[in-house]
Design a protein around this motif. Structure first.
Motif, PDB file in Angstrom:
ATOM      1  N   PHE A 341       0.817  -1.207   0.000  1.00 39.13           N
ATOM      2  CA  PHE A 341       0.000   0.000   0.000  1.00 39.13           C
ATOM      3  C   PHE A 341       0.856   1.264   0.000  1.00 39.13           C
ATOM      4  O   PHE A 341       0.417   2.325   0.428  1.00 39.13           O
ATOM      5  CB  PHE A 341      -0.925  -0.002   1.226  1.00 39.13           C
ATOM      6  N   GLN A 342       2.080   1.138  -0.480  1.00 40.95           N
ATOM      7  CA  GLN A 342       2.937   2.312  -0.550  1.00 40.95           C
ATOM      8  C   GLN A 342       2.501   3.230  -1.695  1.00 40.95           C
ATOM      9  O   GLN A 342       1.953   2.766  -2.700  1.00 40.95           O
ATOM     10  CB  GLN A 342       4.391   1.888  -0.751  1.00 40.95           C
ATOM     11  N   HIS A 343       2.752   4.508  -1.536  1.00 38.01           N
ATOM     12  CA  HIS A 343       2.387   5.479  -2.565  1.00 38.01           C
ATOM     13  C   HIS A 343       3.417   6.594  -2.606  1.00 38.01           C
ATOM     14  O   HIS A 343       4.184   6.796  -1.656  1.00 38.01           O
ATOM     15  CB  HIS A 343       0.992   6.063  -2.309  1.00 38.01           C
ATOM     16  N   ARG A 344       3.408   7.317  -3.713  1.00 38.12           N
ATOM     17  CA  ARG A 344       4.296   8.460  -3.899  1.00 38.12           C
ATOM     18  C   ARG A 344       3.580   9.746  -3.503  1.00 38.12           C
ATOM     19  O   ARG A 344       2.387   9.903  -3.744  1.00 38.12           O
ATOM     20  CB  ARG A 344       4.729   8.575  -5.362  1.00 38.12           C
ATOM     21  N   ASN A 345       4.331  10.660  -2.916  1.00 41.36           N
ATOM     22  CA  ASN A 345       3.806  11.986  -2.602  1.00 41.36           C
ATOM     23  C   ASN A 345       4.434  13.014  -3.532  1.00 41.36           C
ATOM     24  O   ASN A 345       5.570  12.856  -4.001  1.00 41.36           O
ATOM     25  CB  ASN A 345       4.095  12.362  -1.146  1.00 41.36           C
ATOM     26  N   TYR A 346       3.672  14.069  -3.771  1.00 41.20           N
ATOM     27  CA  TYR A 346       4.134  15.153  -4.646  1.00 41.20           C
ATOM     28  C   TYR A 346       4.036  16.483  -3.898  1.00 41.20           C
ATOM     29  O   TYR A 346       3.020  16.754  -3.253  1.00 41.20           O
ATOM     30  CB  TYR A 346       3.286  15.221  -5.914  1.00 41.20           C
ATOM     31  N   GLU A 347       5.087  17.260  -4.008  1.00 39.03           N
ATOM     32  CA  GLU A 347       5.070  18.611  -3.439  1.00 39.03           C
ATOM     33  C   GLU A 347       4.536  19.565  -4.504  1.00 39.03           C
ATOM     34  O   GLU A 347       5.124  19.718  -5.566  1.00 39.03           O
ATOM     35  CB  GLU A 347       6.482  19.024  -3.017  1.00 39.03           C
ATOM     36  N   VAL A 348       3.404  20.188  -4.198  1.00 41.15           N
ATOM     37  CA  VAL A 348       2.740  21.087  -5.140  1.00 41.15           C
ATOM     38  C   VAL A 348       2.936  22.513  -4.636  1.00 41.15           C
ATOM     39  O   VAL A 348       2.479  22.863  -3.539  1.00 41.15           O
ATOM     40  CB  VAL A 348       1.239  20.761  -5.258  1.00 41.15           C
ATOM     41  N   LYS A 349       3.585  23.331  -5.433  1.00 33.02           N
ATOM     42  CA  LYS A 349       3.914  24.694  -5.013  1.00 33.02           C
ATOM     43  C   LYS A 349       3.321  25.696  -5.983  1.00 33.02           C
ATOM     44  O   LYS A 349       3.510  25.587  -7.194  1.00 33.02           O
ATOM     45  CB  LYS A 349       5.432  24.879  -4.944  1.00 33.02           C
ATOM     46  N   THR A 350       2.587  26.671  -5.441  1.00 26.93           N
ATOM     47  CA  THR A 350       2.067  27.767  -6.264  1.00 26.93           C
ATOM     48  C   THR A 350       3.083  28.902  -6.222  1.00 26.93           C
ATOM     49  O   THR A 350       3.412  29.415  -5.149  1.00 26.93           O
ATOM     50  CB  THR A 350       0.703  28.244  -5.735  1.00 26.93           C
ATOM     51  N   ILE A 351       3.566  29.280  -7.398  1.00 28.55           N
ATOM     52  CA  ILE A 351       4.696  30.201  -7.489  1.00 28.55           C
ATOM     53  C   ILE A 351       4.316  31.590  -6.985  1.00 28.55           C
ATOM     54  O   ILE A 351       5.019  32.195  -6.172  1.00 28.55           O
ATOM     55  CB  ILE A 351       5.206  30.287  -8.944  1.00 28.55           C
ATOM     56  N   ARG A 352       3.202  32.112  -7.452  1.00 31.97           N
ATOM     57  CA  ARG A 352       2.847  33.488  -7.133  1.00 31.97           C
ATOM     58  C   ARG A 352       2.470  33.651  -5.669  1.00 31.97           C
ATOM     59  O   ARG A 352       2.902  34.566  -4.998  1.00 31.97           O
ATOM     60  CB  ARG A 352       1.690  33.931  -8.027  1.00 31.97           C
ATOM     61  N   ARG A 353       1.647  32.743  -5.178  1.00 31.16           N
ATOM     62  CA  ARG A 353       1.204  32.835  -3.795  1.00 31.16           C
ATOM     63  C   ARG A 353       2.270  32.342  -2.831  1.00 31.16           C
ATOM     64  O   ARG A 353       2.324  32.769  -1.682  1.00 31.16           O
ATOM     65  CB  ARG A 353      -0.088  32.036  -3.617  1.00 31.16           C
TER      66      ARG A 353
END
Length: 704
Positions: A341-353
């Motif tokens: 049940f392993q999964h990958r995580n993603y770092e989501v970054k909003t540039i302007r904010r």
């Protein structure tokens, strides 16, 4: 073959303004709308940053968009001071800035904006640059930040600066009516927008950062978009709405899944969205009205002999401005979970904010499902598939390549969301990109509504009459064109992926050829032992050929990577846009139906029954029967009104999506221009490499 393909590791960000990815090697600053900072070219080719800014200043405030004060001031300065070419001289500009009563630092900043480096051009300062000068001075005198962003935000209400030098020239010019006056352009009277069904303030900005640096409105940025939207769950597909993922839009066989769809900086690192559509203002102009297609032609065409103007569906349409946001997605190196049940995580970054959140793939799927429930008649972006499968069999060829493919697909998905005029304004989208809490925890605490966007919305009285009568014909025409184009773009992506792979294979073969030549020199002395006088020169020539073949191999590799991280990703983003449009028309066929004809027949039958009941003697009618029939008639009539209003809203919604989709023209233009310039660049480098080899081979031994 997956629609999203596979790709090798990226080396350059895709949203680069430069052809070769030079200017966005660093993450763009949230406060810099115009991306004025950038790195140097890896090929030591000059990056025209100063020219780019100067071109921007020339196009930021044309004469038709400024108050009369700006027009008069330019005429006064042009006629009352020293000229340079056909424009205002640098001396006059300095006098204007010095008489503005601003600090030396502010004066220097303004001069650098208008005349970078203080170097005067042969034609002097033109009217558009002069307008920007006055606007910057006005901002400084009002205590606001002196930036081009500030000028763009105030373009509808520009400040009127107090400049002593201009006042002095104006006072001297009054008693001299013989001075030539430049003709003043007639100001364009803005059209009054028709009443729209958007309930929110079009100037509201849910992404507003403290500096409130927004991108230009749709009239000045060809690819900005903004709107409303909401998302839902991962595994279930409620209400029969299928998930819009690339696995359902794959064209042809799925055998070549090795080529990529780049969008960003490097493998596993943040990708800042695709070149032509990202929120950093892309760099190409937009039409005067958002989506100015369907007959909006340039002045040169409309004035051509025999040209018949065609009415434009996009005229007088006012859509909310885009957020100007750009999103990067970085795959975190470590997996989470236990065993299977392993999964990958993603770092989501909003540039302007500047907000950063961690999301997993299932969170993106949940978001899209919610959006499909709430916005079935909008152009929803595509998600990359969770796994690649061919004929129902999942493939596990190269996990690293596929994970990178999927990350880039998530970059395209999120950037398409924040650049859409309705979906970007949706509260759930904003929360998805800004709430730092783990999404599964946040979903349990939050109250989420996924009702269709038209639910509870009253029909404006003028909306139905404002829609053109020929909209159904336009819808069918656009749909046919989009369907055919989507198929072609899917095939183009497959073909370009193969070209990238072919270039990589050719580079590998040239590397082998170069190595074999270098080994050849080890045997030449023994081969020509009878007379070794010419052997050193022979070895030198062979070594030179080997060296230049190695350079050729390097250039081929670099070009393949540039295609992979540049034109291929742009092509996939355009393909996604077409497929999204195609899917929107398909969803309209499934979910835009109504039962108004059946209700009308039922009302007619109920009214006939009611009339019969009224004709019966009072004792023969059951108590409450007439009231029940009347209530049924009222409910059916109300349902007809609501369904009719929904049909009008759907028609308006599809029309607005077509209008915003029109801006993909400019993305296509930029893609072709960038690719052609890139090919010229590498062709010149290859030619230089071969010319150098020819020169060095002149010293090889020849027969007398």
């Amino acid at each position: 073959m997956s629609l999203f393909g596979s790709s090798p590791t990226e080396t350059a960000p895709l949203n680069s303004k430069s052809l070769f990815g030079d200017e966005s090697a660093q993450t763009p600053s949230a406060s810099s709308l115009f991306a004025e900072d950038g790195g140097e070219s890896p090929w030591s080719m000059p990056t025209p940053k100063r020219n780019a800014r100067q071109n921007l200043v020339k196009n930021l405030l044309p004469a038709t968009d400024v108050p009369e004060y700006y027009v008069d001031a330019y005429d006064v300065v042009l006629n009352g001071s020293e000229r340079t070419g056909v424009g205002v001289s640098l001396t006059a500009i300095r006098s204007i800035i010095q008489s503005s009563n601003l600090s030396e630092q502010e004066q220097h900043k303004i001069q650098n904006f208008v005349i970078p480096g203080g170097q005067e051009s042969a034609n002097g300062v033109g009217r558009s640059e002069f307008n920007v000068l006055l606007a910057l001075i006005g901002l400084g005198q009002e205590g606001e930040d002196i930036t081009l962003d500030g000028v763009d935000e105030r373009r509808r209400k520009l400040p009127e600066p107090k400049v002593g030098y201009i006042d002095e020239l104006r006072s001297h010019a009054r008693p001299q009516p013989s001075l030539p006056q430049a003709s003043k352009p007639t100001p364009v009277k803005p059209q009054k927008p028709r009443q729209e069904s958007f309930g929110n303030d079009p100037t509201s900005d849910p992404w507003a950062s403290p500096s409130n640096n927004r991108l230009p409105p749709p009239s000045t940025a060809a690819h900005t978009m903004a709107s409303n939207g909401l998302p839902d769950d991962v595994k279930s597909v409620p209400n029969g709405i299928g998930r819009t993922t690339s696995i359902f839009t794959t064209k042809g066989d799925q055998s070549s899944t090795n080529s990529g769809s780049p969008n960003d900086t490097s493998s596993g690192s943040a990708g800042a969205g695709w070149n032509s559509y990202n929120g950093s203002s892309g760099g190409f102009p937009a039409p005067s009205t958002l989506g100015g297609g369907f007959g909006d032609q340039g002045d040169d065409q409309s004035n051509a002999p025999g040209h018949r103007p065609q009415a434009s569906v996009s005229q007088s349409i006012t859509l909310p401005p885009g957020t100007g946001e750009s999103v990067t997605v970085t795959m975190l190196p470590e997996k989470e979970g236990m065993f299977l049940f392993q999964h990958r995580n993603y770092e989501v970054k909003t540039i302007r904010r500047g907000s950063t959140v961690v999301r997993r793939y299932s969170d993106f799927v949940w978001l899209l499902d919610c959006l499909q429930k709430r916005y079935p008649f909008r152009r929803l972006p595509l998600l990359p598939p969770k796994r690649v499968q061919v004929n129902g069999t999942h493939l596990s060829a190269d996990a690293a390549v596929f994970l990178e493919k999927r990350r880039r697909g998530l970059v395209r998905f999120t950037n398409a969301l924040v650049q859409h005029p309705i979906l970007s304004q949706e509260t759930l989208v904003v929360m998805f990109l800004t709430v730092p809490t783990e999404l599964s925890v946040w979903r349990k605490q939050a109250t989420i509504s996924v009702q269709e966007e038209f639910t509870g919305k009253s029909l404006p009285p003028t909306l139905e009459d404002s829609l053109p009568d020929n909209l159904p014909e336009i819808f069918e025409e656009v749909r046919a064109g989009v369907k055919r184009s989507a198929e072609i773009y899917i095939n183009l992506c497959i073909l370009l992926e193969r070209l990238v792979k072919r270039n990589e294979n050719i580079a590998a073969e040239n590397a082998k050829f170069s190595t074999a030549l270098s080994h050849l020199t080890e045997a030449t002395t023994a081969t020509y032992a009878i007379d070794t006088n010419d052997v050193p020169l022979l070895n030198e020539g062979i070594t030179s050929t080997s060296k230049h073949l190695s350079t050729y191999q390097t250039l081929l590799d670099d070009e393949a990577k540039a295609w992979d991280t540049g034109v291929l990703e742009d092509l996939k983003a355009i393909r996604d846009s077409y497929v999204s449009m195609r899917d929107m028309f398909d969803r309209r066929d499934r979910y835009a139906r109504d039962n108004i004809p059946q209700l009308e027949r039922r009302i007619e039958a109920s009214e006939h029954k009611l009339q019969q009941l009224r004709q019966k003697p009072q004792g023969q009618v059951k108590p409450g029967e007439m009231e029940k029939v009347e209530s049924s008639i009222m409910a059916d009539k109300e349902s007809i009104v609501q369904q009719h209003a929904r049909g009008v809203f759907i028609k308006e919604c599809v029309r607005d999506e077509i209008v915003t989709f029109q801006t993909s023209i400019y993305a296509i233009t930029r893609m072709h221009q960038d690719w052609s310039q890139e090919r010229v660049k590498y062709a010149e480098l290859q030619a230089s490499n071969w010319r150098s080899m020819v020169d060095q081979l002149e010293s090889m031994p020849v027969q007398d």
